[in-house]
Design a protein around this motif. Structure first.
Motif, PDB file in Angstrom:
ATOM      1  N   ILE A  80       0.856  -1.185   0.000  1.00  0.00           N
ATOM      2  CA  ILE A  80       0.000   0.000   0.000  1.00  0.00           C
ATOM      3  C   ILE A  80       0.888   1.229   0.000  1.00  0.00           C
ATOM      4  N   SER A  81       0.684   2.115  -0.969  1.00  0.00           N
ATOM      5  CA  SER A  81       1.556   3.281  -1.083  1.00  0.00           C
ATOM      6  C   SER A  81       1.298   4.258   0.058  1.00  0.00           C
ATOM      7  N   ASP A  82       2.310   5.069   0.313  1.00  0.00           N
ATOM      8  CA  ASP A  82       2.236   6.071   1.364  1.00  0.00           C
ATOM      9  C   ASP A  82       1.038   7.010   1.196  1.00  0.00           C
ATOM     10  N   ALA A  83       0.791   7.392  -0.036  1.00  0.00           N
ATOM     11  CA  ALA A  83      -0.311   8.313  -0.314  1.00  0.00           C
ATOM     12  C   ALA A  83      -1.631   7.701   0.144  1.00  0.00           C
ATOM     13  N   VAL A  84      -1.790   6.415  -0.102  1.00  0.00           N
ATOM     14  CA  VAL A  84      -3.028   5.732   0.296  1.00  0.00           C
ATOM     15  C   VAL A  84      -3.093   5.581   1.814  1.00  0.00           C
ATOM     16  N   ILE A  85      -1.970   5.233   2.424  1.00  0.00           N
ATOM     17  CA  ILE A  85      -1.944   5.070   3.881  1.00  0.00           C
ATOM     18  C   ILE A  85      -2.373   6.355   4.573  1.00  0.00           C
ATOM     19  N   ARG A  86      -1.901   7.489   4.031  1.00  0.00           N
ATOM     20  CA  ARG A  86      -2.286   8.755   4.650  1.00  0.00           C
ATOM     21  C   ARG A  86      -3.781   9.047   4.505  1.00  0.00           C
ATOM     22  N   ARG A  87      -4.409   8.411   3.514  1.00  0.00           N
ATOM     23  CA  ARG A  87      -5.852   8.623   3.359  1.00  0.00           C
ATOM     24  C   ARG A  87      -6.687   7.639   4.165  1.00  0.00           C
ATOM     25  N   LEU A  88      -6.083   6.558   4.628  1.00  0.00           N
ATOM     26  CA  LEU A  88      -6.849   5.538   5.358  1.00  0.00           C
ATOM     27  C   LEU A  88      -7.668   6.108   6.515  1.00  0.00           C
ATOM     28  N   LEU A 116     -20.960   7.694   7.996  1.00  0.00           N
ATOM     29  CA  LEU A 116     -22.035   7.089   7.193  1.00  0.00           C
ATOM     30  C   LEU A 116     -22.794   6.061   8.013  1.00  0.00           C
ATOM     31  N   GLU A 117     -22.043   5.269   8.754  1.00  0.00           N
ATOM     32  CA  GLU A 117     -22.664   4.238   9.585  1.00  0.00           C
ATOM     33  C   GLU A 117     -23.608   4.880  10.606  1.00  0.00           C
ATOM     34  N   GLN A 118     -23.120   5.969  11.200  1.00  0.00           N
ATOM     35  CA  GLN A 118     -23.959   6.657  12.188  1.00  0.00           C
ATOM     36  C   GLN A 118     -25.225   7.220  11.559  1.00  0.00           C
ATOM     37  N   GLU A 119     -25.128   7.586  10.272  1.00  0.00           N
ATOM     38  CA  GLU A 119     -26.318   8.098   9.598  1.00  0.00           C
ATOM     39  C   GLU A 119     -27.221   6.968   9.117  1.00  0.00           C
ATOM     40  N   GLY A 120     -26.812   5.736   9.389  1.00  0.00           N
ATOM     41  CA  GLY A 120     -27.636   4.604   9.008  1.00  0.00           C
ATOM     42  C   GLY A 120     -27.547   4.228   7.535  1.00  0.00           C
ATOM     43  N   ILE A 121     -26.503   4.726   6.860  1.00  0.00           N
ATOM     44  CA  ILE A 121     -26.327   4.408   5.441  1.00  0.00           C
ATOM     45  C   ILE A 121     -25.576   3.087   5.324  1.00  0.00           C
ATOM     46  N   LEU A 122     -26.142   2.139   4.606  1.00  0.00           N
ATOM     47  CA  LEU A 122     -25.600   0.791   4.569  1.00  0.00           C
ATOM     48  C   LEU A 122     -24.630   0.556   3.413  1.00  0.00           C
ATOM     49  N   GLN A 123     -24.914   1.201   2.268  1.00  0.00           N
ATOM     50  CA  GLN A 123     -23.990   1.033   1.154  1.00  0.00           C
ATOM     51  C   GLN A 123     -23.807   2.354   0.424  1.00  0.00           C
ATOM     52  N   ILE A 124     -22.677   2.458  -0.276  1.00  0.00           N
ATOM     53  CA  ILE A 124     -22.370   3.722  -0.941  1.00  0.00           C
ATOM     54  C   ILE A 124     -21.538   3.463  -2.183  1.00  0.00           C
ATOM     55  N   SER A 125     -21.760   4.279  -3.207  1.00  0.00           N
ATOM     56  CA  SER A 125     -20.991   4.134  -4.443  1.00  0.00           C
ATOM     57  C   SER A 125     -19.721   4.971  -4.371  1.00  0.00           C
ATOM     58  N   SER A 126     -18.772   4.656  -5.218  1.00  0.00           N
ATOM     59  CA  SER A 126     -17.525   5.431  -5.250  1.00  0.00           C
ATOM     60  C   SER A 126     -17.840   6.888  -5.597  1.00  0.00           C
ATOM     61  N   GLN A 127     -18.874   7.075  -6.410  1.00  0.00           N
ATOM     62  CA  GLN A 127     -19.321   8.419  -6.775  1.00  0.00           C
ATOM     63  C   GLN A 127     -19.688   9.241  -5.529  1.00  0.00           C
ATOM     64  N   GLU A 128     -20.602   8.706  -4.742  1.00  0.00           N
ATOM     65  CA  GLU A 128     -21.078   9.430  -3.562  1.00  0.00           C
ATOM     66  C   GLU A 128     -19.992   9.595  -2.506  1.00  0.00           C
ATOM     67  N   LEU A 129     -19.249   8.509  -2.267  1.00  0.00           N
ATOM     68  CA  LEU A 129     -18.183   8.578  -1.264  1.00  0.00           C
ATOM     69  C   LEU A 129     -17.152   9.622  -1.683  1.00  0.00           C
ATOM     70  N   GLY A 130     -16.875   9.651  -2.983  1.00  0.00           N
ATOM     71  CA  GLY A 130     -15.940  10.633  -3.503  1.00  0.00           C
ATOM     72  C   GLY A 130     -16.398  12.056  -3.233  1.00  0.00           C
ATOM     73  N   GLU A 131     -17.677  12.309  -3.436  1.00  0.00           N
ATOM     74  CA  GLU A 131     -18.202  13.652  -3.166  1.00  0.00           C
ATOM     75  C   GLU A 131     -18.015  14.032  -1.708  1.00  0.00           C
ATOM     76  N   ARG A 132     -18.295  13.103  -0.821  1.00  0.00           N
ATOM     77  CA  ARG A 132     -18.161  13.399   0.612  1.00  0.00           C
ATOM     78  C   ARG A 132     -16.713  13.636   1.017  1.00  0.00           C
ATOM     79  N   MET A 133     -15.818  12.857   0.407  1.00  0.00           N
ATOM     80  CA  MET A 133     -14.423  12.935   0.837  1.00  0.00           C
ATOM     81  C   MET A 133     -13.586  13.908   0.021  1.00  0.00           C
ATOM     82  N   GLY A 134     -14.169  14.416  -1.060  1.00  0.00           N
ATOM     83  CA  GLY A 134     -13.404  15.324  -1.911  1.00  0.00           C
ATOM     84  C   GLY A 134     -12.373  14.602  -2.764  1.00  0.00           C
ATOM     85  N   LEU A 135     -12.713  13.390  -3.197  1.00  0.00           N
ATOM     86  CA  LEU A 135     -11.831  12.624  -4.084  1.00  0.00           C
ATOM     87  C   LEU A 135     -12.634  12.216  -5.316  1.00  0.00           C
ATOM     88  N   THR A 136     -11.949  11.859  -6.398  1.00  0.00           N
ATOM     89  CA  THR A 136     -12.681  11.392  -7.575  1.00  0.00           C
ATOM     90  C   THR A 136     -13.119   9.945  -7.353  1.00  0.00           C
TER      91      THR A 136
END
Lengths: 209, 209
Positions: A5-13, A23-43
């Motif tokens: 696992i590259s350093d760049a990825v480790i820093r994002r873990l 997300l878990e606290q909000e009761g969301i069970l599954q999420i797409s890379s699209q939506e997760l990306g929007e929340r985290m500011g990643l593509t």
DNA sequence: TAGATTGTTAATCGATTAACAATC
DNA sequence: TAGATTGTTAATCGATTAACAATC
């Protein structure tokens, strides 16, 4: 055989972990890379690449199971076990770290502090004792700590790290404003408070008003 | 006309500053990219590239003047002026930040804290007053602060940032464990303590014993 | 099945390193 | 001047993004 696992990825873990917990606290069970990306500011692309490098568990057409993914990252980061910290330096900052409840939630518990100041030593309690720094050699073996937290003046940091190493501690969380030298079988991460404040200052100065 | 400085370089600026200050204290007047690289853990080539992007001042055959270079970085980061911080959240961590003397040395002074807990408010002093959070709107204009420091629970961080923005504050140093949303004319840097602890945990687990 | 979204390969972009001519 | 070291261009490396076939 967990892949590299590259350093760049480790820093994002930790960020993945934090957002999945939300997300878990909000009761969301599954999420797409699209939506997760929007929340985290990643593509979305980066999300998928990242998750794959640390052994992701997606499902085509649906996305990722929030809880399963969080559990996976949790164990990847070694948060599925308890960590015992000793804090060297029992000033305001050292005490603040010792009492910060978020760490305990993730299994990081402070077992003792050390200091050279008799005043601070006197302020120790049975649950959070503050021992004299000179007793480190004799006390450390019994404390079973695996992380040393340096919250002391810069000029004492290096020698203290070396003492911790001799006592078998292989991980250091460094708050002293210096870059330390350490053996290859030791893990050190820095928490240089001033550095981030300086970056903020830079950004303030170079803002697109 | 200061050229564009990449994010990677900006993140290294505080480290340059720190090391140059150390060199100055050791009485070293000039240094080559070779030597500086050894101290900072960077290649000489990268040192030269970096220094050139932020308008370096080297001299062929000799190296860099320590003091001149430090002054240059200092003003590049905007550390040649005073910054006034208000801290929102006067718990142990907030108080520790308020009293941390290193920040003052670089011109970051804490002018006030705010909290909702009467107990903490009572503990304020004339030099470091702790005001009720509800008085933020009325007190902030007089305080002339330019940096807001968030040291409060995650769920209060976003709304507090927005209040600070409305009151004209354009820089936030965030210790709450959330990623905040903010307008483009605001600067925010995060101090996610848990994140670095989690990275340490990862490294401990994946150590080449 | 059809639609959606992943997993993965290829293309691009940016940052780091190497090399060497410029010059103090 | 000769030697040393920068400034800067070119080469390499790694990380991010784009694209699309695989598949749930």
């Amino acid at each position: 055989m967990a892949g590299y696992i590259s350093d760049a990825v480790i820093r994002r873990l930790p960020s993945y972990y934090r957002h999945l917990r939300e997300l878990e606290q909000e009761g969301i069970l599954q999420i797409s890379s699209q939506e997760l990306g929007e929340r985290m500011g990643l593509t979305p692309s980066q999300i998928r690449q990242d998750i794959n490098t640390f052994g992701g568990v997606g499902r085509q057409g649906f996305g990722y199971q929030v809880q399963a993914l969080r559990e996976h990252i949790r164990s990847t980061m070694g948060l599925d076990r308890e960590h015992r910290m000793v804090i060297i330096g029992a000033g305001r900052m050292g005490q603040a770290i010792a009492n910060y409840s978020h760490f305990a939630r993730d299994g990081f518990i402070t077992v003792a502090l050390f200091d050279i100041d008799p005043e601070r030593i006197r302020k120790g309690t049975p649950e959070l004792p503050v021992y004299p720094a000179e007793e480190m050699e004799e006390r450390l073996p019994g404390l079973q700590a695996d992380i040393g937290v340096l919250v002391l003046p810069a000029d004492a940091a290096q020698e203290t790290l070396e003492l911790l190493y001799r006592m078998g501690i292989r991980a250091v969380w460094n708050f002293a404003p210096v870059d330390l030298h350490y053996p290859r079988d030791m893990a050190v991460v820095n928490m240089h408070l001033s550095d981030t404040l300086h970056i903020l200052s830079y950004q303030m100065k170079h803002m697109e008003s």
